[in-house]
Design a protein around this motif. Sequence first.
Motif, PDB file in Angstrom:
ATOM      1  N   GLY A  16      -8.683   2.026 -10.334  1.00 59.34           N
ATOM      2  CA  GLY A  16      -8.142   3.371 -10.235  1.00 59.34           C
ATOM      3  C   GLY A  16      -7.557   3.697  -8.877  1.00 59.34           C
ATOM      4  O   GLY A  16      -7.027   4.781  -8.679  1.00 59.34           O
ATOM      5  N   MET A  17      -7.649   2.754  -7.937  1.00 63.05           N
ATOM      6  CA  MET A  17      -7.123   3.048  -6.608  1.00 63.05           C
ATOM      7  C   MET A  17      -5.625   2.781  -6.522  1.00 63.05           C
ATOM      8  O   MET A  17      -4.940   3.336  -5.676  1.00 63.05           O
ATOM      9  CB  MET A  17      -7.876   2.248  -5.547  1.00 63.05           C
ATOM     10  N   GLY A  18      -5.132   1.922  -7.388  1.00 66.19           N
ATOM     11  CA  GLY A  18      -3.684   1.749  -7.468  1.00 66.19           C
ATOM     12  C   GLY A  18      -3.147   0.440  -6.958  1.00 66.19           C
ATOM     13  O   GLY A  18      -2.241  -0.143  -7.541  1.00 66.19           O
ATOM     14  N   PHE A  19      -3.706  -0.044  -5.856  1.00 68.73           N
ATOM     15  CA  PHE A  19      -3.147  -1.272  -5.281  1.00 68.73           C
ATOM     16  C   PHE A  19      -3.691  -2.512  -5.996  1.00 68.73           C
ATOM     17  O   PHE A  19      -4.641  -2.439  -6.780  1.00 68.73           O
ATOM     18  CB  PHE A  19      -3.454  -1.348  -3.783  1.00 68.73           C
ATOM     19  N   ASP A  20      -3.090  -3.656  -5.697  1.00 69.19           N
ATOM     20  CA  ASP A  20      -3.488  -4.915  -6.311  1.00 69.19           C
ATOM     21  C   ASP A  20      -4.459  -5.655  -5.375  1.00 69.19           C
ATOM     22  O   ASP A  20      -4.079  -6.035  -4.274  1.00 69.19           O
ATOM     23  CB  ASP A  20      -2.246  -5.771  -6.558  1.00 69.19           C
ATOM     24  N   PRO A  21      -5.684  -5.855  -5.826  1.00 67.18           N
ATOM     25  CA  PRO A  21      -6.677  -6.529  -4.979  1.00 67.18           C
ATOM     26  C   PRO A  21      -6.196  -7.888  -4.484  1.00 67.18           C
ATOM     27  O   PRO A  21      -6.539  -8.296  -3.367  1.00 67.18           O
ATOM     28  CB  PRO A  21      -7.874  -6.702  -5.913  1.00 67.18           C
ATOM     29  N   ALA A  22      -5.385  -8.559  -5.290  1.00 66.41           N
ATOM     30  CA  ALA A  22      -4.896  -9.880  -4.892  1.00 66.41           C
ATOM     31  C   ALA A  22      -4.064  -9.805  -3.616  1.00 66.41           C
ATOM     32  O   ALA A  22      -4.113 -10.700  -2.771  1.00 66.41           O
ATOM     33  CB  ALA A  22      -4.081 -10.504  -6.019  1.00 66.41           C
ATOM     34  N   VAL A  23      -3.311  -8.732  -3.488  1.00 67.02           N
ATOM     35  CA  VAL A  23      -2.481  -8.555  -2.290  1.00 67.02           C
ATOM     36  C   VAL A  23      -3.360  -8.337  -1.063  1.00 67.02           C
ATOM     37  O   VAL A  23      -3.141  -8.922   0.008  1.00 67.02           O
ATOM     38  CB  VAL A  23      -1.503  -7.370  -2.468  1.00 67.02           C
ATOM     39  N   LEU A  65       0.824  -1.212   0.000  1.00 64.42           N
ATOM     40  CA  LEU A  65       0.000   0.000   0.000  1.00 64.42           C
ATOM     41  C   LEU A  65       0.857   1.262   0.000  1.00 64.42           C
ATOM     42  O   LEU A  65       0.497   2.274  -0.603  1.00 64.42           O
ATOM     43  CB  LEU A  65      -0.940  -0.001   1.212  1.00 64.42           C
ATOM     44  N   ALA A  66       1.997   1.183   0.690  1.00 59.56           N
ATOM     45  CA  ALA A  66       2.885   2.343   0.743  1.00 59.56           C
ATOM     46  C   ALA A  66       3.361   2.719  -0.655  1.00 59.56           C
ATOM     47  O   ALA A  66       3.604   3.888  -0.955  1.00 59.56           O
ATOM     48  CB  ALA A  66       4.077   2.055   1.645  1.00 59.56           C
ATOM     49  N   GLN A  67       3.464   1.724  -1.508  1.00 54.44           N
ATOM     50  CA  GLN A  67       3.942   1.977  -2.868  1.00 54.44           C
ATOM     51  C   GLN A  67       2.825   2.187  -3.883  1.00 54.44           C
ATOM     52  O   GLN A  67       3.077   2.537  -5.035  1.00 54.44           O
ATOM     53  CB  GLN A  67       4.825   0.809  -3.324  1.00 54.44           C
ATOM     54  N   PRO A  96       1.469   3.956   6.308  1.00 55.56           N
ATOM     55  CA  PRO A  96       1.016   2.662   5.768  1.00 55.56           C
ATOM     56  C   PRO A  96       0.034   1.928   6.677  1.00 55.56           C
ATOM     57  O   PRO A  96      -0.922   1.325   6.183  1.00 55.56           O
ATOM     58  CB  PRO A  96       2.326   1.875   5.634  1.00 55.56           C
ATOM     59  N   ALA A  97       0.238   2.001   7.969  1.00 52.90           N
ATOM     60  CA  ALA A  97      -0.678   1.309   8.877  1.00 52.90           C
ATOM     61  C   ALA A  97      -2.074   1.915   8.793  1.00 52.90           C
ATOM     62  O   ALA A  97      -3.083   1.196   8.847  1.00 52.90           O
ATOM     63  CB  ALA A  97      -0.162   1.370  10.313  1.00 52.90           C
ATOM     64  N   ALA A  98      -2.140   3.219   8.623  1.00 55.22           N
ATOM     65  CA  ALA A  98      -3.441   3.874   8.509  1.00 55.22           C
ATOM     66  C   ALA A  98      -4.110   3.506   7.191  1.00 55.22           C
ATOM     67  O   ALA A  98      -5.328   3.301   7.124  1.00 55.22           O
ATOM     68  CB  ALA A  98      -3.292   5.386   8.620  1.00 55.22           C
ATOM     69  N   LEU A  99      -3.311   3.417   6.142  1.00 60.44           N
ATOM     70  CA  LEU A  99      -3.853   2.976   4.856  1.00 60.44           C
ATOM     71  C   LEU A  99      -4.495   1.598   5.005  1.00 60.44           C
ATOM     72  O   LEU A  99      -5.612   1.355   4.553  1.00 60.44           O
ATOM     73  CB  LEU A  99      -2.746   2.912   3.793  1.00 60.44           C
ATOM     74  N   ARG A 100      -3.761   0.721   5.640  1.00 67.10           N
ATOM     75  CA  ARG A 100      -4.263  -0.633   5.858  1.00 67.10           C
ATOM     76  C   ARG A 100      -5.540  -0.625   6.682  1.00 67.10           C
ATOM     77  O   ARG A 100      -6.513  -1.301   6.339  1.00 67.10           O
ATOM     78  CB  ARG A 100      -3.204  -1.474   6.569  1.00 67.10           C
ATOM     79  N   ARG A 101      -5.541   0.149   7.765  1.00 63.63           N
ATOM     80  CA  ARG A 101      -6.728   0.185   8.616  1.00 63.63           C
ATOM     81  C   ARG A 101      -7.950   0.695   7.852  1.00 63.63           C
ATOM     82  O   ARG A 101      -9.035   0.131   7.958  1.00 63.63           O
ATOM     83  CB  ARG A 101      -6.481   1.079   9.836  1.00 63.63           C
ATOM     84  N   ALA A 102      -7.762   1.765   7.089  1.00 64.09           N
ATOM     85  CA  ALA A 102      -8.890   2.329   6.335  1.00 64.09           C
ATOM     86  C   ALA A 102      -9.452   1.313   5.350  1.00 64.09           C
ATOM     87  O   ALA A 102     -10.663   1.130   5.226  1.00 64.09           O
ATOM     88  CB  ALA A 102      -8.448   3.591   5.602  1.00 64.09           C
TER      89      ALA A 102
END
Lengths: 218, 218
Positions: free
Chosen positions: B197-204, A156-158, A170-176
């Motif tokens: 469009g969110m950027g991350f990979d859903p698989a991850v 997520l950080a990337q 990154p932890a906040a991204l994950r939590r959200a």
Amino acid sequence: MVAGKEGRTPRERYRSQVRAEIKERAREQIAASGAPGLSLNAIAKQMGMSGPALYRYFAGRDDLITELIRDAYRSLADAVRAAAAPGADLAGLGRALRAWALDDPQRYFLVYGTPVPGYHAPDDVTTIAREIMATLLDAARLTEDHADSPGLEAHLAQHRQWAGDHPADPAALRRALSFWTRLHGVLSLELAGHFTGMGFDPAVLYGAELDRLTHAVP
Amino acid sequence: MVAGKEGRTPRERYRSQVRAEIKERAREQIAASGAPGLSLNAIAKQMGMSGPALYRYFAGRDDLITELIRDAYRSLADAVRAAAAPGADLAGLGRALRAWALDDPQRYFLVYGTPVPGYHAPDDVTTIAREIMATLLDAARLTEDHADSPGLEAHLAQHRQWAGDHPADPAALRRALSFWTRLHGVLSLELAGHFTGMGFDPAVLYGAELDRLTHAVP
DNA sequence: TGTACATCAGTGAACGCGCGTTCACTGATGTAC
DNA sequence: TGTACATCAGTGAACGCGCGTTCACTGATGTAC
């Protein structure tokens, strides 16, 4: 409800009043038989008007549906924002989300229901969706949990386009994100009736998920 | 695909062949324009037949849709059962679930999509749903995690109609349920396009959720 | 305050369409003797 | 092996329906002088 909606001149006021009633009837109809069954003529008849009259207020059926979807997104964004008001964490947001969903399940499905192949939501809906994510991120920064997921957080950080320039770690991204997917998982199954007859109380399950997202059990 | 479907006499064989083709075209049509847009006449035309001919094979439109829903449930139950074959835990089940969902999103929505108000699935679908839960419970018993949620587990221990007489302890009930709701949360948002469009990979994201369900990070 | 004009909500007829479903029928395929 | 009959897939016409949408129009409401 929404500021400025009532218009200034009597004609404008009347216009937006009729528009509002059309949308209200449309929502009733969707609640009764689903969005695909929405019919302009049926709405008109219900209002004691002829079908073509509605074309003074909406460009057509698709335009009306798009407007309803936009309203649903707007309503969700408002509900979430209101719950996040002072400096609240995710717990209050979670309760507000469930209240919003249960208040009008069909509205929930306008946002999160089965997508119609070929239909593309207008751009401003995406804008509202980003606004919702930003509110979630604000609250996620003020929330603590003991969970962590190094692989996910690194990813997520990337890949944080969705967060824009929000100052969330990154932890906040994950939590959200987990907040969003987990609560949506419970809610959508509940609203679609997949828990009926199973015996347990969906509220308890929802509450437990929310607990683990906000003050983690070690 | 399904044993016995090909029939014995040539006539029976032909019959089930045509039935299968009708369903196949129906699935194509649903993929192209959604379940609400399914039309018997359109299917017939596509097969080079007249509309009324289909009534030799299905009692009507509703009957066909019900059959497709039943098939979708059956297909999910088979996929899950196959993944649980020897004595597997939830990890393999989770991967199989995602593969099944991505393989045919519209099939997924036939099971988990927006419910049509007023429509009630036939009883045997409920039976299949219970079968799926039973398979999940089997795997949940063989899975360990470090999570716990005393309140939820206590509640589930007292409200376990859905588990029938399955010999699963409260922690397994919790694991099976969380498995279901969390993975469904990610999948349904992904399939409905809410991640685009969110950027991350859903698989991850999916993998991280699955990890925490199977071998918990302390 | 009154008149002339512009705006605009709503009507009713009409268009073409595709839908699900029924019905009486034809013609091919299978079965019994 | 051949004939007589039954089964059944598929057709074509027809029914009634509701849909979205267009168009020329009437009549009420608002605006300008």
